[in-house]
Design a protein around this motif. Sequence first.
Motif, short mmCIF file in Angstrom:
data_model
loop_
_atom_site.label_atom_id
_atom_site.label_comp_id
_atom_site.label_asym_id
_atom_site.label_seq_id
_atom_site.Cartn_x
_atom_site.Cartn_y
_atom_site.Cartn_z
N VAL A 1 0.84 -1.21 0.00
CA VAL A 1 0.00 0.00 0.00
C VAL A 1 0.87 1.26 0.00
N LEU A 2 1.95 1.23 0.80
CA LEU A 2 2.77 2.43 0.94
C LEU A 2 3.62 2.72 -0.30
N THR A 3 3.95 1.68 -1.05
CA THR A 3 4.88 1.90 -2.16
C THR A 3 4.24 1.83 -3.55
N GLY B 1 -3.28 6.23 -3.25
CA GLY B 1 -2.84 7.63 -3.17
C GLY B 1 -3.57 8.36 -2.08
N ARG B 2 -3.47 9.66 -2.14
CA ARG B 2 -4.16 10.50 -1.17
C ARG B 2 -5.63 10.62 -1.54
N GLY B 3 -6.45 10.94 -0.56
CA GLY B 3 -7.88 10.91 -0.78
C GLY B 3 -8.42 12.14 -1.47
N THR C 1 3.99 20.52 12.95
CA THR C 1 3.08 19.46 13.43
C THR C 1 3.69 18.07 13.20
N ALA C 2 4.34 17.87 12.04
CA ALA C 2 4.86 16.54 11.72
C ALA C 2 6.03 16.16 12.63
N GLY C 3 6.77 17.17 13.07
CA GLY C 3 8.01 16.84 13.77
C GLY C 3 7.95 17.03 15.28
N GLU D 1 4.94 16.17 17.87
CA GLU D 1 4.35 15.11 18.69
C GLU D 1 5.03 13.75 18.44
N THR D 2 5.40 13.52 17.17
CA THR D 2 6.05 12.25 16.81
C THR D 2 7.33 12.04 17.62
N THR D 3 8.15 13.08 17.66
CA THR D 3 9.44 12.96 18.37
C THR D 3 9.21 12.85 19.87
N THR D 4 8.20 13.59 20.37
CA THR D 4 7.85 13.48 21.79
C THR D 4 7.55 12.01 22.12
N MET E 1 -0.68 4.53 12.46
CA MET E 1 -1.51 4.30 11.26
C MET E 1 -1.38 5.47 10.31
N VAL E 2 -1.44 5.18 9.01
CA VAL E 2 -1.55 6.25 8.01
C VAL E 2 -2.69 5.88 7.06
N SER E 3 -3.14 6.83 6.25
CA SER E 3 -4.31 6.57 5.39
C SER E 3 -3.96 6.69 3.91
N VAL F 1 -1.64 -0.31 9.17
CA VAL F 1 -1.39 -0.15 10.61
C VAL F 1 0.11 -0.39 10.81
N LEU F 2 0.87 0.70 10.82
CA LEU F 2 2.34 0.60 10.84
C LEU F 2 2.81 -0.18 12.08
N GLY F 3 2.14 0.10 13.21
CA GLY F 3 2.52 -0.57 14.46
C GLY F 3 2.36 -2.08 14.36
N THR G 1 8.40 0.16 9.09
CA THR G 1 7.52 1.15 8.47
C THR G 1 7.30 2.36 9.38
N GLY G 2 8.08 2.46 10.45
CA GLY G 2 7.85 3.51 11.46
C GLY G 2 7.98 4.93 10.92
N PHE G 3 8.82 5.11 9.88
CA PHE G 3 8.92 6.42 9.23
C PHE G 3 8.16 6.41 7.90
N GLY G 4 7.27 5.45 7.72
CA GLY G 4 6.58 5.29 6.44
C GLY G 4 7.51 4.62 5.44
N LEU G 5 7.05 4.50 4.21
CA LEU G 5 7.85 3.93 3.11
C LEU G 5 7.35 4.57 1.82
N ILE H 1 7.00 7.10 -1.45
CA ILE H 1 7.22 8.53 -1.76
C ILE H 1 6.98 9.46 -0.56
N HIS H 2 6.19 9.02 0.41
CA HIS H 2 5.92 9.89 1.57
C HIS H 2 6.84 9.57 2.75
N TYR H 3 7.92 8.80 2.51
CA TYR H 3 8.85 8.47 3.60
C TYR H 3 9.21 9.75 4.36
N SER I 1 15.99 12.03 9.47
CA SER I 1 17.35 12.17 10.01
C SER I 1 17.36 13.15 11.19
N LEU I 2 16.49 14.16 11.15
CA LEU I 2 16.41 15.06 12.30
C LEU I 2 15.82 14.31 13.51
N ALA I 3 14.78 13.51 13.26
CA ALA I 3 14.16 12.75 14.36
C ALA I 3 15.17 11.81 15.00
C1 HEM Z 1 6.08 11.85 6.91
C2 HEM Z 1 6.89 9.44 11.06
C3 HEM Z 1 9.58 13.14 12.72
C4 HEM Z 1 8.41 15.70 8.79
C5 HEM Z 1 6.08 10.88 7.89
C6 HEM Z 1 5.43 9.58 7.78
C7 HEM Z 1 5.63 8.92 8.95
C8 HEM Z 1 6.44 9.78 9.79
C9 HEM Z 1 5.13 7.53 9.30
C10 HEM Z 1 4.68 9.04 6.56
C11 HEM Z 1 3.23 9.50 6.53
C12 HEM Z 1 2.43 8.82 5.44
O1 HEM Z 1 2.95 7.96 4.72
O2 HEM Z 1 1.23 9.14 5.31
C13 HEM Z 1 7.69 10.24 11.85
C14 HEM Z 1 8.23 9.82 13.13
C15 HEM Z 1 8.99 10.87 13.59
C16 HEM Z 1 8.93 11.93 12.61
C17 HEM Z 1 7.98 8.47 13.78
C18 HEM Z 1 9.76 11.00 14.89
C19 HEM Z 1 10.16 9.99 15.60
C20 HEM Z 1 9.55 14.13 11.78
C21 HEM Z 1 10.26 15.40 11.87
C22 HEM Z 1 9.89 16.12 10.78
C23 HEM Z 1 8.98 15.31 9.98
C24 HEM Z 1 11.22 15.78 13.01
C25 HEM Z 1 10.33 17.49 10.37
C26 HEM Z 1 10.71 18.45 11.17
C27 HEM Z 1 7.68 14.87 7.97
C28 HEM Z 1 7.14 15.30 6.68
C29 HEM Z 1 6.46 14.19 6.14
C30 HEM Z 1 6.60 13.11 7.11
C31 HEM Z 1 7.26 16.69 6.06
C32 HEM Z 1 5.71 14.12 4.81
C33 HEM Z 1 6.64 13.56 3.74
C34 HEM Z 1 5.95 13.39 2.40
O3 HEM Z 1 4.72 13.35 2.33
O4 HEM Z 1 6.68 13.29 1.39
N1 HEM Z 1 6.70 10.97 9.12
N2 HEM Z 1 8.12 11.51 11.58
N3 HEM Z 1 8.80 14.12 10.63
N4 HEM Z 1 7.35 13.55 8.19
FE1 HEM Z 1 7.83 12.50 9.83
#
Ligand code: HEM
Length: 396
Positions: free
Chosen positions: A47-49, A54-56, A233-235, A237-240, A283-285, A308-310, A335-339, A341-343, A348-350
């Motif tokens: 689904v992810l690759t 795609g997006r809704g 928002t993306a960076g 709560e996730t890192t917290t 989870m992602v959609s 369900v990534l978890g 899959t924790g950071f996705g896989l 095109i939306h990886y 690397s900052l996280a």
């Molecule tokens: C996308 C997880 C930290 C920015 C994603 C996705 C996941 C994820 C699962 C894919 C979403 C999808 O496929 O629908 C995480 C986790 C983090 C983290 C677990 C911390 C432990 C960050 C940080 C930033 C960030 C620190 C930036 C400051 C983004 C952006 C996307 C993204 C911009 C969208 C990429 C795209 O659509 O091409 N993240 N994230 N994330 N993340 Fe993170």
Amino acid sequence: MFAPTGWPQEHLADPYPVYRRYREQDSVQRGEGGTWYVFGYDEAYEVLTSPAFGRGPGGPVSDRSPALRRLVQNWLVFMDPPRHTELRDLLQATFSPKVVRALRPCVTAIAAELLAPLQEKPLIDLVRDFAAPFPLLVISELLGVPSERRDWFRERAVWLQGASTSRAGRTGRTGADLAERAARELAAYFSEQARLRARAPREDLLSLLVAAARKGTALSEDEIVGTCVHLLTAGHETTTHLLTKGTLALLRRPGVLRRLRSDPALLPTAVEELVRFDSPVQMVSRWARQDQLLGGKRIRAGEKVVPVLGAANRDPARFPAPDLLRLDRPPARHTGFGLGIHYCLGASLARAEAEIGLAALFAAFPGMTLPSEPPVFDDDLIFHGPTRFPLVTTIS
Ligand code: HEM
């Protein structure tokens, strides 16, 4: 039937036995509201690759929140190609490993600054006192938000997090009202800052985005503003959640923690394993673009599919003994950071934040322990983690 809402605290704190039960029944199944839930690694990978998902249609925000809607429409994570590809290339070049490397000393200083006043406190709340403010201050630094603005910025970040809450709080405002106000104010702030950076660039990501737009890369002001709020928002709560759940997992496994303390070179592997083991995003959609088969199920065009990534990260077919936290686990793409095109753009900052944050926490509190009161988990299974985490910092 699987539903991602209404879970008791016990399952929120440990959703993995629930996922296992569903995965063992069937790795792809229809759940609440007709949505397909994907529990197996191979199917989640597909689904992810695959471009067949795609997006809704439309964004995830209602028309009653126009400012939030306008921001979210410019978020990379909600875009499809070709615009996604163009914006992603541009952001990847801007938010480069060099930018992250240059930020490391500052990330270290922020961790030290937050931990210093906690040294005297026998009991802290790990979320409130460290894991929530830490990534927020890092993003403020990255985006060039000055120190006198950071409390203001933080308050609005919290309001945005509550966007889906319809219950009115003490002020009579709902989460959606406050999120809309945060969207309006943040958009106004970043628009003004972008104009200032156009005249006088500084050493921050916002200046790099403005410079990229001026080079004729067709980055609109709405996209610059939307991207700044998206990174917030993306960076945040996730890192917290990675910091809190990582700490919890390690404190519950003293042997693993001892090994990590005695050999800090293991930290990068440990962080990767912690993202797999208890993923901050569960989870992602996606939406099916065409009729197709997935895990033997017929999915129709337009249907919603939720990997369900978890659950995928605990699939024993991909990760042997998946419920063990292993510092020597051979690399196998979780899959924790996705896989695809939306990886995660900020992976690397996280990773840098988690390595630096966990090392600083363990050094500051060598005797820290869990009290009898366990962390309290939020009832959100998308961004998954505790909202309160009492931590005893000293051995009395
Ligand atoms: C996308 C997880 C930290 C920015 C994603 C996705 C996941 C994820 C699962 C894919 C979403 C999808 O496929 O629908 C995480 C986790 C983090 C983290 C677990 C911390 C432990 C960050 C940080 C930033 C960030 C620190 C930036 C400051 C983004 C952006 C996307 C993204 C911009 C969208 C990429 C795209 O659509 O091409 N993240 N994230 N994330 N993340 Fe993170």
